[in-house]
Design a protein around this motif. Structure first.
Motif, PDB file in Angstrom:
ATOM      1  N   ILE A   1       0.855  -1.192   0.000  1.00  0.00           N
ATOM      2  CA  ILE A   1       0.000   0.000   0.000  1.00  0.00           C
ATOM      3  C   ILE A   1       0.888   1.237   0.000  1.00  0.00           C
ATOM      4  O   ILE A   1       2.076   1.177   0.312  1.00  0.00           O
ATOM      5  N   LYS A   2       0.276   2.333  -0.409  1.00  0.00           N
ATOM      6  CA  LYS A   2       1.025   3.582  -0.449  1.00  0.00           C
ATOM      7  C   LYS A   2       1.385   3.966   0.982  1.00  0.00           C
ATOM      8  O   LYS A   2       0.529   3.901   1.872  1.00  0.00           O
ATOM      9  N   PRO A   3       2.634   4.345   1.231  1.00  0.00           N
ATOM     10  CA  PRO A   3       2.981   4.763   2.590  1.00  0.00           C
ATOM     11  C   PRO A   3       2.037   5.859   3.079  1.00  0.00           C
ATOM     12  O   PRO A   3       1.561   6.661   2.280  1.00  0.00           O
ATOM     13  N   PHE A   4       1.767   5.881   4.360  1.00  0.00           N
ATOM     14  CA  PHE A   4       0.781   6.818   4.908  1.00  0.00           C
ATOM     15  C   PHE A   4       1.203   7.226   6.305  1.00  0.00           C
ATOM     16  O   PHE A   4       2.109   6.630   6.893  1.00  0.00           O
ATOM     17  N   THR A   5       0.558   8.240   6.818  1.00  0.00           N
ATOM     18  CA  THR A   5       0.780   8.611   8.212  1.00  0.00           C
ATOM     19  C   THR A   5      -0.527   8.463   8.959  1.00  0.00           C
ATOM     20  O   THR A   5      -1.516   9.103   8.594  1.00  0.00           O
ATOM     21  N   PRO A   6      -0.564   7.600   9.981  1.00  0.00           N
ATOM     22  CA  PRO A   6      -1.783   7.521  10.784  1.00  0.00           C
ATOM     23  C   PRO A   6      -2.086   8.895  11.381  1.00  0.00           C
ATOM     24  O   PRO A   6      -1.159   9.628  11.758  1.00  0.00           O
ATOM     25  N   ILE A   7      -3.352   9.231  11.429  1.00  0.00           N
ATOM     26  CA  ILE A   7      -3.720  10.585  11.865  1.00  0.00           C
ATOM     27  C   ILE A   7      -3.444  10.758  13.359  1.00  0.00           C
ATOM     28  O   ILE A   7      -3.567   9.818  14.141  1.00  0.00           O
ATOM     29  N   LEU A   8      -3.038  11.967  13.730  1.00  0.00           N
ATOM     30  CA  LEU A   8      -2.672  12.258  15.114  1.00  0.00           C
ATOM     31  C   LEU A   8      -3.897  12.682  15.922  1.00  0.00           C
ATOM     32  O   LEU A   8      -4.028  12.367  17.106  1.00  0.00           O
ATOM     33  N   LEU A   9      -4.794  13.413  15.271  1.00  0.00           N
ATOM     34  CA  LEU A   9      -5.999  13.913  15.947  1.00  0.00           C
ATOM     35  C   LEU A   9      -7.128  13.950  14.927  1.00  0.00           C
ATOM     36  O   LEU A   9      -7.011  14.615  13.905  1.00  0.00           O
ATOM     37  N   GLY A  10      -8.176  13.166  15.188  1.00  0.00           N
ATOM     38  CA  GLY A  10      -9.290  13.133  14.246  1.00  0.00           C
ATOM     39  C   GLY A  10      -9.407  11.755  13.605  1.00  0.00           C
ATOM     40  O   GLY A  10      -8.903  10.774  14.144  1.00  0.00           O
ATOM     41  N   SER A  11     -10.073  11.691  12.448  1.00  0.00           N
ATOM     42  CA  SER A  11     -10.345  10.415  11.786  1.00  0.00           C
ATOM     43  C   SER A  11      -9.883  10.418  10.351  1.00  0.00           C
ATOM     44  O   SER A  11      -9.886  11.461   9.696  1.00  0.00           O
ATOM     45  N   GLN A  12      -9.511   9.240   9.870  1.00  0.00           N
ATOM     46  CA  GLN A  12      -9.242   9.101   8.434  1.00  0.00           C
ATOM     47  C   GLN A  12      -9.459   7.650   8.029  1.00  0.00           C
ATOM     48  O   GLN A  12      -9.482   6.749   8.860  1.00  0.00           O
ATOM     49  N   GLN A  13      -9.638   7.454   6.729  1.00  0.00           N
ATOM     50  CA  GLN A  13      -9.843   6.114   6.190  1.00  0.00           C
ATOM     51  C   GLN A  13      -8.497   5.532   5.770  1.00  0.00           C
ATOM     52  O   GLN A  13      -7.747   6.173   5.041  1.00  0.00           O
ATOM     53  N   ILE A  14      -8.174   4.317   6.256  1.00  0.00           N
ATOM     54  CA  ILE A  14      -6.989   3.602   5.759  1.00  0.00           C
ATOM     55  C   ILE A  14      -7.483   2.241   5.291  1.00  0.00           C
ATOM     56  O   ILE A  14      -7.933   1.436   6.106  1.00  0.00           O
ATOM     57  N   ALA A  15      -7.432   2.004   3.986  1.00  0.00           N
ATOM     58  CA  ALA A  15      -7.974   0.773   3.397  1.00  0.00           C
ATOM     59  C   ALA A  15      -9.398   0.569   3.907  1.00  0.00           C
ATOM     60  O   ALA A  15     -10.219   1.470   3.774  1.00  0.00           O
ATOM     61  N   ASN A  16      -9.685  -0.606   4.547  1.00  0.00           N
ATOM     62  CA  ASN A  16     -11.064  -0.844   5.005  1.00  0.00           C
ATOM     63  C   ASN A  16     -11.320  -0.317   6.414  1.00  0.00           C
ATOM     64  O   ASN A  16     -12.390  -0.520   6.957  1.00  0.00           O
ATOM     65  N   PHE A  17     -10.337   0.343   7.001  1.00  0.00           N
ATOM     66  CA  PHE A  17     -10.483   0.826   8.378  1.00  0.00           C
ATOM     67  C   PHE A  17     -10.699   2.331   8.458  1.00  0.00           C
ATOM     68  O   PHE A  17     -10.136   3.086   7.664  1.00  0.00           O
ATOM     69  N   VAL A  18     -11.505   2.735   9.431  1.00  0.00           N
ATOM     70  CA  VAL A  18     -11.543   4.147   9.809  1.00  0.00           C
ATOM     71  C   VAL A  18     -10.686   4.254  11.066  1.00  0.00           C
ATOM     72  O   VAL A  18     -10.956   3.575  12.066  1.00  0.00           O
ATOM     73  N   GLN A  19      -9.625   5.067  10.957  1.00  0.00           N
ATOM     74  CA  GLN A  19      -8.737   5.217  12.104  1.00  0.00           C
ATOM     75  C   GLN A  19      -9.061   6.535  12.790  1.00  0.00           C
ATOM     76  O   GLN A  19      -9.148   7.573  12.152  1.00  0.00           O
ATOM     77  N   THR A  20      -9.281   6.469  14.092  1.00  0.00           N
ATOM     78  CA  THR A  20      -9.601   7.662  14.871  1.00  0.00           C
ATOM     79  C   THR A  20      -8.579   7.791  15.987  1.00  0.00           C
ATOM     80  O   THR A  20      -8.241   6.803  16.629  1.00  0.00           O
ATOM     81  N   SER A  21      -8.095   9.013  16.168  1.00  0.00           N
ATOM     82  CA  SER A  21      -7.089   9.245  17.181  1.00  0.00           C
ATOM     83  C   SER A  21      -7.543  10.409  18.049  1.00  0.00           C
ATOM     84  O   SER A  21      -7.820  11.491  17.538  1.00  0.00           O
ATOM     85  N   LEU A  22      -7.654  10.164  19.363  1.00  0.00           N
ATOM     86  CA  LEU A  22      -8.186  11.207  20.256  1.00  0.00           C
ATOM     87  C   LEU A  22      -7.467  11.177  21.599  1.00  0.00           C
ATOM     88  O   LEU A  22      -7.049  10.109  22.050  1.00  0.00           O
ATOM     89  N   PRO A  23      -7.336  12.349  22.237  1.00  0.00           N
ATOM     90  CA  PRO A  23      -6.769  12.350  23.585  1.00  0.00           C
ATOM     91  C   PRO A  23      -7.724  11.669  24.566  1.00  0.00           C
ATOM     92  O   PRO A  23      -8.932  11.641  24.339  1.00  0.00           O
ATOM     93  N   GLN A  24      -7.176  11.118  25.633  1.00  0.00           N
ATOM     94  CA  GLN A  24      -8.005  10.524  26.686  1.00  0.00           C
ATOM     95  C   GLN A  24      -7.786  11.271  27.986  1.00  0.00           C
ATOM     96  O   GLN A  24      -7.140  12.319  28.000  1.00  0.00           O
TER      97      GLN A  24
END
Lengths: 205, 634
Positions: A157-180
């Motif tokens: 797959i094309k190299p990518f950067t997982p999102i630091l804050l918020g959501s994005q689509q990576i292949a079949n996944f929605v990746q969400t990153s949030l502070p706790q």
């Protein structure tokens, strides 16, 4: 100009009111709590992972959701795209991060006891620098994991950067990153410092 | 606007879920309706479990001579799973690995009739399901934590034709079983069947269940005359500690039974005081027969009584209060209701009509409350907990609903008045089940009629026709047929369990895997040779086996231990070895072992049989078997 410097040095010599000192005490507690609570969470959701896979990032450890199982699962999925497995030992930040948090707690306590505006300004500046450094280093981590992919992996797959804050689509996944909780407490720290400065802005030097 | 509503939808759904704990009622779901709409309260609405919704009850029905147990959901009647018990089942690899092969022994089939759920204080506790094997005199325990057969006990000594089983006592102290057939005892002894009456015996047994592990062993046995014991049930409340079986063939005929065993107007039911039997064993009032302590009821009074019941009865069912015992004779159109209190009084007063081989026969009228004219060919009775009984009518192809005692003087004068309703079923019903009928608190709500014939009710599939199970709503005044499903051969009895009464595991936790040959890391895998035995420890994980090459020589024995190291639900891996008849199916966290003699030479691919991931096809390897000649010349 001269007046400005005079006012500045006067300001820096101001002592801290009781209210400010209490706020600093609270700030120390806040940062200690943040060291033990999860700072950040990364969640992955896909049709076959409706309940989601989650990763909880602490100052000193990396914990998968579902009793740690999610970390195995994420690494399992990542092996398909040739991403390095996420292993706690690889995160050297996790060795010094609790130490750094401890230092901020000590500096806040010191300011509360010494009671000088100057120590507050130092603390605030140092904290701001630390925050940006940490976020930058976190971003760099995410960038390298997403870009240093094994060329022999089953899937390319094309190299990518997982999102630091918020959501994005990576292949079949929605990746969400949030502070706790820990992350929220961490952001509370500078607000408390600013509050302490504000409430002592008219104090006698 | 659209965006807002799509954002709100999950919130509304979540709110609805919070407001309605537990299951959504079928047909009430807004999610996944797929645009269908059915009239509210129609049979369709009441039985339709929308996509993504779950059933309200489990239905465990016996697979008869297919030897398995099938699990369906109610009210949808959807088949959910097959639990292999007495037969191989390639789908889960049951009967292919060493552990399940050892459990099955040399038998390749069984005849599962009557599932019985474990109980605590007279209510289902959701731990185990016991099933009998009528063909090879065995009993099996299925663990409801993982829906797997954990133990097969048997063939039970001195027990032939384990049909009158599996009746679970109030606190799962025992699963009670009785013999359908009689033979010369101990088994293996020859006697001329013409001397049936003299030489042959039946047996009533208590299978003791360990309260912690569930492990079964033979507890006590009571030797009986060669009657053919049929169905039974266990007491509760006032009748706790007692058990009941019907019999046919008190004539003790050994040939042409259809006529010779139907001569008498009454056959005997066995009234067993199993607590007294247990005490007799503990007191050593027994003789050893084939390694089991056997009680002679003539020498140990108080463990067994006979009660005459109308001609060739089949079912004998204790009601939820434990006071009423209903027996029905296939050849008489009545259900006889006995009062356990009267039964006890008759025993206390020694109100016996006679004695048979030293065992008292209680006077029929002394125990009878009434004969309810339910219809033709009554077999079994179930209860809804609201004072109603439901009796299956084989000959009439119907279910009768009738009112349990106490009856008014008016009703007593004409018991036709207590028959409240009747519904046609298709066709020739055998057993029927109401959820929890054998507990102190039945669920009521649904009745499943298990019919023996289904002809013409389904798309034709040729002469081997499926069975027909029909779902009947019993919540209203009148019974209502709301669905039917066609099943594998051949459900006899079933049990219904509330969905929330159990919470099965989804994976085997790694921490619980105590298989000494389990490995979890690729670095611990590999082959070890000891003489002619090559032992391989292998792991299966998406999407590869480690090792993916096995080298052996012709004549070796290969012992293969495969651990599925996944901990993700539904991430099942299989291991099929081509042309070697190896079929392992390993659930997440499970380890399975197979031993195979390497008789063929060549290279045999092995592959994952259970679709696991995008690269499932690539999950393969090779077993290379070097000819002995080549090995010798090396």
């Amino acid at each position: 100009m001269k007046t400005f410097f005079l006012r500045e040095s006067l300001f820096l010599r101001r002592s801290l009111s009781l209210r400010s000192r209490l706020l600093l005490l609270l700030a120390a507690v806040t940062v200690v709590a943040a060291a033990f609570l999860p700072l950040w969470q990364i969640r992955l959701v896909a049709p076959q992972y409706e309940e989601g896979l989650s990763l909880h990032i602490y100052t000193h450890k990396l914990v998968g959701g579902n009793h740690g199982q999610d970390l195995h699962e994420i690494n399992m999925l990542n092996h398909y795209i040739g991403m390095k497995p996420l292993v706690e030992e690889d995160f050297i930040e996790m060795r010094w991060m609790p130490f750094a948090f401890g230092i901020f707690a000590l500096l806040a306590l010191r300011a509360a006891v010494v009671g000088r505006m100057l120590s507050l300004i130092d603390l605030g500046a140092l904290f701001t620098y630390f925050t940006f450094f940490s976020l930058g280093s976190f971003y760099y981590r995410l960038y390298t994991y997403g870009h240093e992919l094994n060329p022999h992996a089953p899937m390319t797959i094309k190299p990518f950067t997982p999102i630091l804050l918020g959501s994005q689509q990576i292949a079949n996944f929605v990746q969400t990153s949030l502070p706790q909780t820990g992350g929220v407490l961490f952001t509370l720290f500078p607000i408390l410092i600013a509050g302490a400065i504000w409430f002592s802005r008219h104090e006698e030097p | 606007m659209k965006l807002i509503s799509s954002l709100l939808a999950p919130a509304v759904a979540a709110a609805a879920l919070v407001a309605l704990p537990g299951c959504n009622p079928p047909g009430k779901s807004g999610a996944g309706d797929a645009g269908k709409s059915v009239a509210a309260n129609s049979a369709a609405a009441r039985t339709w479990v929308a996509p993504g919704q779950k059933d309200e009850f489990y239905l465990f029905y016996s697979g008869g001579h297919s030897g398995q147990v099938y699990v369906a959901g109610l009210p949808s009647m959807r088949h959910l799973a097959t639990i292999p018990v007495f037969g191989r089942y390639p789908g889960t690899g049951y009967g292919y690995d060493e552990a399940s092969k050892a459990m099955l022994g040399d038998y390749t089939w069984g005849d599962v009739h009557h599932p019985g759920l474990s109980k605590k204080d007279g209510l289902y506790d959701g731990r185990w399901l016991f099933v009998n094997d009528n063909a090879n005199n065995r009993i099996a325990r299925i663990d409801l934590r993982d829906f797997k057969t954990k133990q097969i006990l048997g063939p039970i000594p001195n027990s032939m034709g384990n049909h009158g089983s599996s009746f679970v006592t109030d606190n799962t102290e025992y699963v009670l079983v009785a013999t359908r057939f009689s033979v010369p005892l101990p088994k293996g002894r020859y006697a001329d069947p013409a001397n049936y009456e003299k030489e042959f015996n039946g047996m009533v047994s208590g299978i003791k269940v360990d309260p912690t592990s569930g492990t079964m062993k033979v507890g006590w046995q009571i030797i009986t005359p060669p009657f053919d014991w049929d169905l039974g049930s266990t007491g509760k409340g006032p009748s706790e500690g007692w058990a009941f079986w019907t019999s046919y063939n008190t004539e003790m005929a050994h040939d042409n039974l259809e006529a010779n065993a139907s001569q008498k107007d009454r056959d005997y039911a066995a009234i067993v005081n199993w607590k007294a039997a247990e005490a007799a064993v503990n007191a050593g009032q027994t003789t050893m027969l084939d390694g089991v302590a056997v009680i002679d009821p003539a020498k140990t009074p108080g463990v067994l009584y006979y009660l005459p019941v109308p001609k060739s009865p089949h079912g004998i069912d204790v009601d939820p209060t434990g006071r009423w015992v209903v027996a029905a004779g296939k050849l008489q159109p009545v259900a006889s209701v006995f009062d356990f209190e009267k039964l006890q009084a008759a025993i206390a007063k020694k109100d016996f009509e006679s004695e048979f081989r030293g065992v008292p026969v209680i006077r029929y009228d002394a125990a009878l409350e009434g004969e309810v004219p339910v219809g033709l060919g009554p077999l079994h009775t179930q209860y809804d907990g609201a004072g109603n009984a439901y009796t299956s009518l084989f000959i009439e192809s119907a279910v009768a609903k009738w009112k349990m005692p106490p009856w008014s003087a008016d009703e007593r004068a004409d018991l036709n008045k207590v028959v409240l309703d009747k519904i046609a079923v298709h066709y020739n019903i055998g057993h029927l089940v109401v959820g929890g009928s054998d507990t102190k608190k039945p669920y009521g709500k649904y009745l499943v009629a298990m019919n023996k014939l289904s002809k013409g009710r389904h798309l034709s599939v040729g002469p081997s026709q499926p069975e027909d199970s029909e779902l009947i709503d019993i919540t209203g005044k009148k019974m209502e047929l709301i669905y039917e499903a066609f099943t594998e051969p051949e459900p006899h009895f079933a049990q219904i369990l509330k969905a929330d009464a159990i919470s099965p595991i989804e994976v085997y936790p790694k921490a619980e895997n105590d298989d000494p040959n389990a490995v979890w890391d690729a670095k611990d895998t590999g082959a070890t040779r000891r003489g002619n035995v090559v032992e391989v420890k292998m792991i299966a994980i998406r999407s590869h086996f480690t090792p993916d090459r096995i080298d052996v020589n012709e004549g070796d024995e290969l012992v293969l231990h495969v651990t599925n190291v996944e901990q993700t639900p539904d991430m099942i891996h299989g291991l099929g070895i081509v042309e070697q008849n190896v079929n392992l199916v390993i659930d997440p966290g499970e380890t399975k072992t197979v031993r195979i003699k390497m008789t063929k030479t060549g290279v045999f691919p092995f592959y994952c049989t259970n679709f696991c991931s995008a690269l499932h096809q690539e999950m393969q390897g090779y077993l290379a078997v070097k000819p002995a000649v080549a090995v010798a010349t090396q």
